[in-house]
Design a protein around this motif. Structure first.
Motif, PDB file in Angstrom:
ATOM      1  N   ASP A  99      41.648  41.524  45.811  1.00 36.69           N
ATOM      2  CA  ASP A  99      40.647  41.118  44.822  1.00 36.69           C
ATOM      3  C   ASP A  99      40.296  39.666  45.090  1.00 36.69           C
ATOM      4  N   TYR A 100      39.173  39.228  44.560  1.00 35.34           N
ATOM      5  CA  TYR A 100      38.767  37.845  44.743  1.00 35.34           C
ATOM      6  C   TYR A 100      39.697  36.910  43.978  1.00 35.34           C
ATOM      7  N   LEU A 101      39.989  35.789  44.584  1.00 38.47           N
ATOM      8  CA  LEU A 101      40.863  34.809  43.966  1.00 38.47           C
ATOM      9  C   LEU A 101      40.297  34.380  42.619  1.00 38.47           C
ATOM     10  N   TRP A 102      41.185  34.274  41.628  1.00 35.79           N
ATOM     11  CA  TRP A 102      40.774  33.844  40.298  1.00 35.79           C
ATOM     12  C   TRP A 102      41.397  32.481  39.999  1.00 35.79           C
ATOM     13  N   VAL A 103      40.544  31.546  39.611  1.00 37.17           N
ATOM     14  CA  VAL A 103      41.016  30.225  39.210  1.00 37.17           C
ATOM     15  C   VAL A 103      40.617  30.023  37.764  1.00 37.17           C
ATOM     16  N   SER A 104      41.600  29.925  36.890  1.00 35.63           N
ATOM     17  CA  SER A 104      41.328  29.811  35.459  1.00 35.63           C
ATOM     18  C   SER A 104      40.459  28.592  35.164  1.00 35.63           C
ATOM     19  N   GLY A 105      39.414  28.809  34.369  1.00 35.80           N
ATOM     20  CA  GLY A 105      38.532  27.732  33.965  1.00 35.80           C
ATOM     21  C   GLY A 105      37.373  27.504  34.901  1.00 35.80           C
ATOM     22  N   GLN A 106      37.332  28.207  36.035  1.00 34.10           N
ATOM     23  CA  GLN A 106      36.226  28.025  36.971  1.00 34.10           C
ATOM     24  C   GLN A 106      34.955  28.650  36.418  1.00 34.10           C
ATOM     25  N   GLN A 107      33.819  28.125  36.766  1.00 35.96           N
ATOM     26  CA  GLN A 107      32.550  28.622  36.252  1.00 35.96           C
ATOM     27  C   GLN A 107      32.276  30.039  36.751  1.00 35.96           C
ATOM     28  N   ASN A 108      31.806  30.886  35.826  1.00 37.06           N
ATOM     29  CA  ASN A 108      31.605  32.290  36.151  1.00 37.06           C
ATOM     30  C   ASN A 108      30.646  32.511  37.311  1.00 37.06           C
ATOM     31  N   GLU A 109      29.574  31.700  37.358  1.00 35.18           N
ATOM     32  CA  GLU A 109      28.542  31.979  38.343  1.00 35.18           C
ATOM     33  C   GLU A 109      29.011  31.716  39.776  1.00 35.18           C
ATOM     34  N   THR A 110      30.159  31.076  39.952  1.00 37.86           N
ATOM     35  CA  THR A 110      30.639  30.825  41.305  1.00 37.86           C
ATOM     36  C   THR A 110      31.372  32.027  41.898  1.00 37.86           C
ATOM     37  N   TYR A 111      31.656  33.038  41.095  1.00 42.06           N
ATOM     38  CA  TYR A 111      32.343  34.220  41.599  1.00 42.06           C
ATOM     39  C   TYR A 111      31.342  35.227  42.153  1.00 42.06           C
ATOM     40  N   PRO A 112      31.777  36.050  43.110  1.00 48.60           N
ATOM     41  CA  PRO A 112      30.880  37.089  43.646  1.00 48.60           C
ATOM     42  C   PRO A 112      30.431  38.041  42.556  1.00 48.60           C
ATOM     43  N   ARG A 113      29.267  38.631  42.771  1.00 48.91           N
ATOM     44  CA  ARG A 113      28.730  39.579  41.809  1.00 48.91           C
ATOM     45  C   ARG A 113      29.726  40.713  41.592  1.00 48.91           C
ATOM     46  N   GLY A 114      30.009  41.015  40.343  1.00 47.10           N
ATOM     47  CA  GLY A 114      30.920  42.093  40.013  1.00 47.10           C
ATOM     48  C   GLY A 114      32.310  41.621  39.639  1.00 47.10           C
ATOM     49  N   ARG A 115      32.686  40.384  39.996  1.00 43.65           N
ATOM     50  CA  ARG A 115      34.023  39.904  39.610  1.00 43.65           C
ATOM     51  C   ARG A 115      34.102  39.737  38.104  1.00 43.65           C
ATOM     52  N   ILE A 116      33.000  39.286  37.521  1.00 42.64           N
ATOM     53  CA  ILE A 116      32.939  39.112  36.072  1.00 42.64           C
ATOM     54  C   ILE A 116      31.835  40.010  35.536  1.00 42.64           C
ATOM     55  N   PHE A 117      32.142  40.796  34.526  1.00 39.61           N
ATOM     56  CA  PHE A 117      31.156  41.725  33.968  1.00 39.61           C
ATOM     57  C   PHE A 117      31.520  42.056  32.518  1.00 39.61           C
ATOM     58  N   GLY A 118      30.558  42.644  31.845  1.00 45.45           N
ATOM     59  CA  GLY A 118      30.785  43.168  30.497  1.00 45.45           C
ATOM     60  C   GLY A 118      30.602  42.139  29.403  1.00 45.45           C
ATOM     61  N   PRO A 119      30.950  42.580  28.181  1.00 51.35           N
ATOM     62  CA  PRO A 119      31.602  43.845  27.840  1.00 51.35           C
ATOM     63  C   PRO A 119      30.669  45.054  27.968  1.00 51.35           C
ATOM     64  N   VAL A 120      31.237  46.173  28.414  1.00 51.23           N
ATOM     65  CA  VAL A 120      30.512  47.434  28.528  1.00 51.23           C
ATOM     66  C   VAL A 120      31.123  48.428  27.549  1.00 51.23           C
ATOM     67  N   HIS A 121      30.293  48.948  26.666  1.00 53.51           N
ATOM     68  CA  HIS A 121      30.731  49.990  25.731  1.00 53.51           C
ATOM     69  C   HIS A 121      30.504  51.343  26.412  1.00 53.51           C
ATOM     70  N   VAL A 122      31.578  51.983  26.805  1.00 53.07           N
ATOM     71  CA  VAL A 122      31.473  53.249  27.535  1.00 53.07           C
ATOM     72  C   VAL A 122      31.062  54.362  26.567  1.00 53.07           C
ATOM     73  N   PRO A 123      29.913  55.017  26.799  1.00 56.52           N
ATOM     74  CA  PRO A 123      29.484  56.091  25.893  1.00 56.52           C
ATOM     75  C   PRO A 123      30.440  57.289  25.961  1.00 56.52           C
ATOM     76  N   GLN A 124      30.452  58.066  24.893  1.00 56.45           N
ATOM     77  CA  GLN A 124      31.229  59.302  24.917  1.00 56.45           C
ATOM     78  C   GLN A 124      30.708  60.209  26.030  1.00 56.45           C
ATOM     79  N   GLY A 125      31.616  60.903  26.690  1.00 50.90           N
ATOM     80  CA  GLY A 125      31.213  61.778  27.787  1.00 50.90           C
ATOM     81  C   GLY A 125      30.962  61.048  29.080  1.00 50.90           C
ATOM     82  N   HIS A 126      31.388  59.766  29.170  1.00 47.78           N
ATOM     83  CA  HIS A 126      31.226  58.979  30.387  1.00 47.78           C
ATOM     84  C   HIS A 126      32.546  58.289  30.728  1.00 47.78           C
ATOM     85  N   VAL A 127      32.625  57.772  31.951  1.00 52.94           N
ATOM     86  CA  VAL A 127      33.784  56.986  32.367  1.00 52.94           C
ATOM     87  C   VAL A 127      33.291  55.761  33.123  1.00 52.94           C
TER      88      VAL A 127
END
Length: 249
Positions: free
Chosen positions: A167-195
Motif C-alpha cells: 500500500d502507499y506509505l501513510w504519513v500522519s498529518g500529510q495533506q490529502n491531495e499529495t496521495y495517489p488517487r484512491g488512497r483517500i476516499f469516502g465516506p461511501v454509504h454502500v446501498p443495500q444489495g451492493h458491496v
C-alpha cells in the motif's frame, strides 16, 4: 391316459441376453451426457477462472511475467446468502468499469457463435469483464479512508487487513491531495444489495476506490457477482484454498 409333463425346464421361456451396442454407437450418447453434466456444473455450481492482473497479489498471482493463477469459483454459497466482508469474489464489472474491457470474441459471426457455444460448457471463458476483488463492506455500511494511521474504516471502525502487503506509505498529518488517487476516499454509504470491493495489492488495483464518482459510488451490485473464489487449482506450486478473512472487528 396320463399326460406327459416333460421337463419343466423345457417349458421355461428362454432368456435372451441383450446384445451390447458397439462402443462407437455408445460414444455419442456418453459425450452428450458429459456435456450436459458439464453445463450444469459450470452454470449452477461453479467454474474455473484465470487471474489476469496483479491486483490481488500476493493472495492471487496474475503478474505479466508469471503464470496466472487458475482459481475455482463456486456459486452455491450465494444462493442462500449474500457475500460477507472478507470474501474474495469474481464479479462482472458495472458499465462504468468497462472502459478498458475488450471482447475476446472473434468478429466472424460463425466463429463467435462457436465460442459462445463452448463457453456455455465451460470450455471457453465468458465474454464479459470478470474481475476478482475482496469485499470490504456490504449494504448498509459506511466505508472510507483513512483514520489517523492510514487504515480503511467501516462504520468508523478500522479494518484489520493482514492480506494487504503493498500500500502507499501513510504519513500522519500529510495533506490529502499529495496521495495517489484512491488512497483517500469516502465516506461511501454502500446501498443495500451492493458491496464495496478492493484488491489486496492496494498499489495496483483499479477497484471501487477508482469509481467513487460513478452513480453507484464504486459499489458493485450483488447480482453482478459470479461466485466466491475458494481454491487455487493451478499452477501446481500454488494449489491451495483461497481464504476469506473478515477484516471487520
Amino acid at each position: 391316459m396320463a399326460k406327459h409333463r416333460g421337463n419343466p425346464a423345457d417349458n421355461a421361456p428362454r432368456r435372451r441376453g441383450r446384445k451390447r451396442r458397439p462402443f462407437w454407437q455408445e460414444l455419442p450418447i456418453l459425450i452428450v451426457i458429459a456435456a450436459v453434466v458439464a453445463a450444469l456444473l459450470v452454470n449452477f455450481v461453479g467454474r474455473p477462472y484465470v487471474i489476469p492482473s496483479e491486483s490481488m497479489e500476493p493472495t492471487l498471482h496474475g503478474c505479466a511475467d508469471c503464470v496466472g493463477d487458475r482459481i475455482y469459483v463456486q456459486k452455491l454459497s450465494y444462493y442462500w446468502g449474500d457475500p460477507k466482508p472478507g470474501d474474495v469474489v469474481v464479479f462482472v464489472g458495472p458499465p462504468s468499469w468497462n472502459d478498458t474491457f475488450r471482447s475476446t470474441r472473434s468478429r466472424n459471426t460463425a466463429v463467435r457463435g462457436v465460442q459462445n457455444f463452448f463457453s456455455f460448457f465451460g470450455l471457453v471463458p465468458p465474454d464479459e469483464n470478470d474481475l476478482v476483488k475482496r469485499v470490504v463492506a456490504v449494504g448498509g455500511q459506511v466505508v472510507q479512508c483513512c483514520d489517523e494511521q492510514g487504515r480503511v474504516t467501516v462504520d468508523g471502525e478500522p479494518l484489520y487487513e493482514p492480506y494487504v502487503h503493498t500500500d502507499y506509505l501513510w504519513v500522519s498529518g500529510q495533506q490529502n491531495e499529495t496521495y495517489p488517487r484512491g488512497r483517500i476516499f469516502g465516506p461511501v454509504h454502500v446501498p443495500q444489495g451492493h458491496v464495496f470491493v478492493m484488491g489486496d495489492n492496494r498499489r495496483n488495483s483499479r477497484d471501487s476506490r477508482a469509481h467513487v464518482g460513478d452513480p453507484l459510488q464504486g459499489t458493485v451490485p450483488v447480482d453482478n457477482i459470479r461466485g466466491k473464489a475458494v481454491f487455487k487449482i493451478w499452477p501446481p506450486g500454488r494449489i491451495g484454498p483461497v481464504r476469506s478473512e473478515n477484516p471487520q472487528p
